[in-house]
Design a protein around this motif. Sequence first.
Motif, mmCIF file in Angstrom:
data_model
loop_
_atom_site.group_PDB
_atom_site.id
_atom_site.type_symbol
_atom_site.label_atom_id
_atom_site.label_comp_id
_atom_site.label_asym_id
_atom_site.label_seq_id
_atom_site.Cartn_x
_atom_site.Cartn_y
_atom_site.Cartn_z
ATOM 1 N N GLU A 158 -1.260 -20.697 -2.504
ATOM 2 C CA GLU A 158 -2.706 -20.590 -2.693
ATOM 3 C C GLU A 158 -3.422 -20.562 -1.332
ATOM 4 O O GLU A 158 -3.261 -21.458 -0.521
ATOM 5 N N GLY A 159 -4.188 -19.527 -1.114
ATOM 6 C CA GLY A 159 -4.958 -19.413 0.116
ATOM 7 C C GLY A 159 -4.234 -18.717 1.246
ATOM 8 O O GLY A 159 -4.792 -18.581 2.340
ATOM 9 N N ALA A 160 -2.987 -18.246 1.025
ATOM 10 C CA ALA A 160 -2.235 -17.578 2.091
ATOM 11 C C ALA A 160 -2.917 -16.271 2.491
ATOM 12 O O ALA A 160 -3.323 -15.481 1.630
ATOM 13 N N ILE A 161 -3.042 -16.027 3.815
ATOM 14 C CA ILE A 161 -3.733 -14.835 4.304
ATOM 15 C C ILE A 161 -2.919 -14.084 5.369
ATOM 16 O O ILE A 161 -3.434 -13.198 6.035
ATOM 17 N N GLY A 162 -1.669 -14.353 5.551
ATOM 18 C CA GLY A 162 -0.806 -13.700 6.565
ATOM 19 C C GLY A 162 0.204 -14.736 7.034
ATOM 20 O O GLY A 162 0.254 -15.826 6.487
ATOM 21 N N VAL A 163 1.134 -14.536 8.025
ATOM 22 C CA VAL A 163 1.015 -13.520 9.053
ATOM 23 C C VAL A 163 2.266 -12.632 9.056
ATOM 24 O O VAL A 163 2.149 -11.449 8.794
ATOM 25 N N LYS A 164 3.496 -13.165 9.371
ATOM 26 C CA LYS A 164 4.688 -12.329 9.499
ATOM 27 C C LYS A 164 5.939 -13.178 9.396
ATOM 28 O O LYS A 164 5.955 -14.332 9.813
ATOM 29 N N ASN A 165 6.981 -12.560 8.834
ATOM 30 C CA ASN A 165 8.291 -13.208 8.770
ATOM 31 C C ASN A 165 9.304 -12.370 9.549
ATOM 32 O O ASN A 165 9.012 -11.248 9.958
ATOM 33 N N GLY A 166 10.497 -12.923 9.744
ATOM 34 C CA GLY A 166 11.527 -12.179 10.453
ATOM 35 C C GLY A 166 12.906 -12.734 10.190
ATOM 36 O O GLY A 166 13.054 -13.869 9.707
ATOM 37 N N PHE A 167 13.917 -11.941 10.543
ATOM 38 C CA PHE A 167 15.307 -12.403 10.419
ATOM 39 C C PHE A 167 16.227 -11.539 11.267
ATOM 40 O O PHE A 167 16.130 -10.310 11.267
ATOM 41 N N ARG A 182 0.853 -1.192 0.000
ATOM 42 C CA ARG A 182 0.000 0.000 0.000
ATOM 43 C C ARG A 182 0.892 1.246 0.000
ATOM 44 O O ARG A 182 2.043 1.213 0.454
ATOM 45 N N PRO A 183 0.381 2.352 -0.553
ATOM 46 C CA PRO A 183 1.198 3.578 -0.613
ATOM 47 C C PRO A 183 1.560 4.085 0.782
ATOM 48 O O PRO A 183 0.808 3.898 1.744
ATOM 49 N N TRP A 184 2.718 4.725 0.873
ATOM 50 C CA TRP A 184 3.140 5.334 2.124
ATOM 51 C C TRP A 184 3.657 6.751 1.852
ATOM 52 O O TRP A 184 4.513 6.957 0.994
ATOM 53 N N VAL A 185 3.107 7.703 2.582
ATOM 54 C CA VAL A 185 3.539 9.093 2.450
ATOM 55 C C VAL A 185 3.969 9.583 3.826
ATOM 56 O O VAL A 185 3.147 9.756 4.736
ATOM 57 N N GLY A 186 5.270 9.752 4.003
ATOM 58 C CA GLY A 186 5.804 10.233 5.265
ATOM 59 C C GLY A 186 6.625 11.484 5.048
ATOM 60 O O GLY A 186 6.878 11.893 3.906
ATOM 61 N N GLU A 187 7.085 12.089 6.142
ATOM 62 C CA GLU A 187 7.871 13.307 6.031
ATOM 63 C C GLU A 187 9.236 13.047 5.396
ATOM 64 O O GLU A 187 9.773 13.893 4.680
ATOM 65 N N GLU A 188 9.812 11.886 5.666
ATOM 66 C CA GLU A 188 11.142 11.586 5.137
ATOM 67 C C GLU A 188 11.131 10.479 4.086
ATOM 68 O O GLU A 188 12.165 10.209 3.476
ATOM 69 N N TRP A 189 9.981 9.834 3.897
ATOM 70 C CA TRP A 189 9.943 8.686 2.979
ATOM 71 C C TRP A 189 8.586 8.611 2.301
ATOM 72 O O TRP A 189 7.551 8.486 2.967
ATOM 73 N N VAL A 190 8.586 8.710 0.992
ATOM 74 C CA VAL A 190 7.368 8.563 0.193
ATOM 75 C C VAL A 190 7.594 7.369 -0.729
ATOM 76 O O VAL A 190 8.453 7.417 -1.617
ATOM 77 N N SER A 191 6.834 6.320 -0.504
ATOM 78 C CA SER A 191 7.075 5.092 -1.266
ATOM 79 C C SER A 191 5.873 4.165 -1.109
ATOM 80 O O SER A 191 4.734 4.625 -1.001
ATOM 81 N N LYS A 192 6.141 2.850 -1.065
ATOM 82 C CA LYS A 192 5.109 1.837 -0.829
ATOM 83 C C LYS A 192 5.547 0.935 0.309
ATOM 84 O O LYS A 192 6.725 0.589 0.423
ATOM 85 N N LEU A 193 4.578 0.550 1.127
ATOM 86 C CA LEU A 193 4.826 -0.504 2.104
ATOM 87 C C LEU A 193 4.717 -1.829 1.367
ATOM 88 O O LEU A 193 3.692 -2.124 0.747
ATOM 89 N N GLU A 194 5.755 -2.641 1.428
ATOM 90 C CA GLU A 194 5.772 -3.938 0.744
ATOM 91 C C GLU A 194 5.830 -5.051 1.782
ATOM 92 O O GLU A 194 6.731 -5.072 2.625
ATOM 93 N N ASN A 195 4.867 -5.964 1.710
ATOM 94 C CA ASN A 195 4.830 -7.055 2.678
ATOM 95 C C ASN A 195 5.990 -8.010 2.430
ATOM 96 O O ASN A 195 6.175 -8.507 1.311
ATOM 97 N N HIS A 196 6.765 -8.273 3.468
ATOM 98 C CA HIS A 196 7.936 -9.139 3.341
ATOM 99 C C HIS A 196 7.591 -10.627 3.384
ATOM 100 O O HIS A 196 8.465 -11.462 3.163
ATOM 101 N N ASN A 197 6.345 -10.951 3.697
ATOM 102 C CA ASN A 197 5.915 -12.349 3.778
ATOM 103 C C ASN A 197 5.641 -12.868 2.368
ATOM 104 O O ASN A 197 4.588 -12.615 1.784
ATOM 105 N N LYS A 198 6.583 -13.632 1.820
ATOM 106 C CA LYS A 198 6.487 -14.091 0.436
ATOM 107 C C LYS A 198 5.394 -15.124 0.217
ATOM 108 O O LYS A 198 5.008 -15.381 -0.930
ATOM 109 N N MET A 199 4.881 -15.718 1.288
ATOM 110 C CA MET A 199 3.810 -16.707 1.128
ATOM 111 C C MET A 199 2.569 -16.081 0.507
ATOM 112 O O MET A 199 1.805 -16.749 -0.188
#
Length: 426
Positions: free
Chosen positions: A234-243, A212-229
């Motif tokens: 098929e049927g993936a609905i979330g949740v979160k990844n990490g490293f 989704r679009p992101w408009v901030g004071e220092e960063w104007v870009s898109k939020l990209e979900n890091h969860n590649k699933m």
Amino acid sequence: MRRLPGLITMMFIFLVILAAEPVFAEESLQPPAEQTGQPADQTVEQLPETQHSEAAILIDAKSGAVLFAKNETERLYPASITKIVTGIIALEQSNPSDIVTVSKTARNEDGTRIYLAEGEQKPMLDLIEGMLINSGNDAATAIAEHIDGTKEQFAERMNEFVRKLGLWDTNFVNPSGLPDENQYTTARDMARIAQYAMQNEQFRQVVATKSRPWVGEEWVSKLENHNKMLGSYEGAIGVKNGFTQAAGYTLVSAAQRGDMELIGVILKGATDSGVYKDMTQLLDYGFAHFTSKQVMAADEKRTFVTRDTGKPAEFIADKPLFVTIKDGVVPTVAVDSNGKVYVQSSEVYNPAETAGALVPIIPLAEQAEVQIASVTNSNPVKGSGQSAKFSGWNLGVAITWSVMLLFMLLAGRIMYVRQRRRRLYK
């Protein structure tokens, strides 16, 4: 020979009894499928290997049933899947429209960021999205400080939250998942946390968002979900990844197909691609071999013979009751007088005997005078492991031989009488 008719009768009865004795053939070593609740046509399924990960677990999101587990109670570092806890607390303990002012501490947070500026003001929901979708550590810190003043105090809230869920192998010292020897969890605990969080509709919407679009004071870009699933399964609905270097690769995934929803957790993965391979195996295994079945609807009233008192009583479920079973299995449900649910089947996973009540049940007035059939246990009876069966084929053989023997004896009797008469008339 006067005793011959009685002898014939006794032999006939003896042969019938022999034919009706239990036969322990190979196929009778287990009770038939309709008695055990097991599918008649079972094949040995291939369990997930999860060779790229230290710990893993797969549960059914509705019943909490554990379908697969590997080192599920080993304490390991969570990395950014910590943000699942921060996110659900933020949604429950604040208003999504609250305006959050970013501090200097949040602005200078380590790790992945969405580049918040010091003094920048954002709605709480925007920060939750920046944290869960784009894994912003600065957003996590800003959320924690807004709710409790400091990250440390918010961590105490996080620990109180997991204790209320009955989880004692998880501890947090920060809201983002940055490395700390006192920040740890288990695959089992994270599955329970994710199960709880995914019951919140707004949380589900956020973690299912790919970008989704992101408009901030220092960063104007898109939020990209890091969860590649989300883009590959098929049927993936979330949740979160990490490293992190200390935690390795971590991943919590939820997927839904039809009426079934599964949650998988992987900790300490060796490679990024490896954890996604392991997660795909986990989810494929669950969807291929299990079914989530609703056995009672919310507010459904049902009469059970309570297993501890043996008396009939009426119960009403305060929310839907689901069980997870192997495909083709029909579960049997029993209740005790306190409303604790027991699912009785050799193929039902995570039985209530060890997991506690699957769903709260409110007992109504006992009706001791009402006579109803009790709930039967579909588990095989413990003992020798053999089940006696009556063989209709053996009975047929016995009757055939008995009739043949009868004719032979009658023929012998006739021959004997004839020979005796010949001797008498000679």
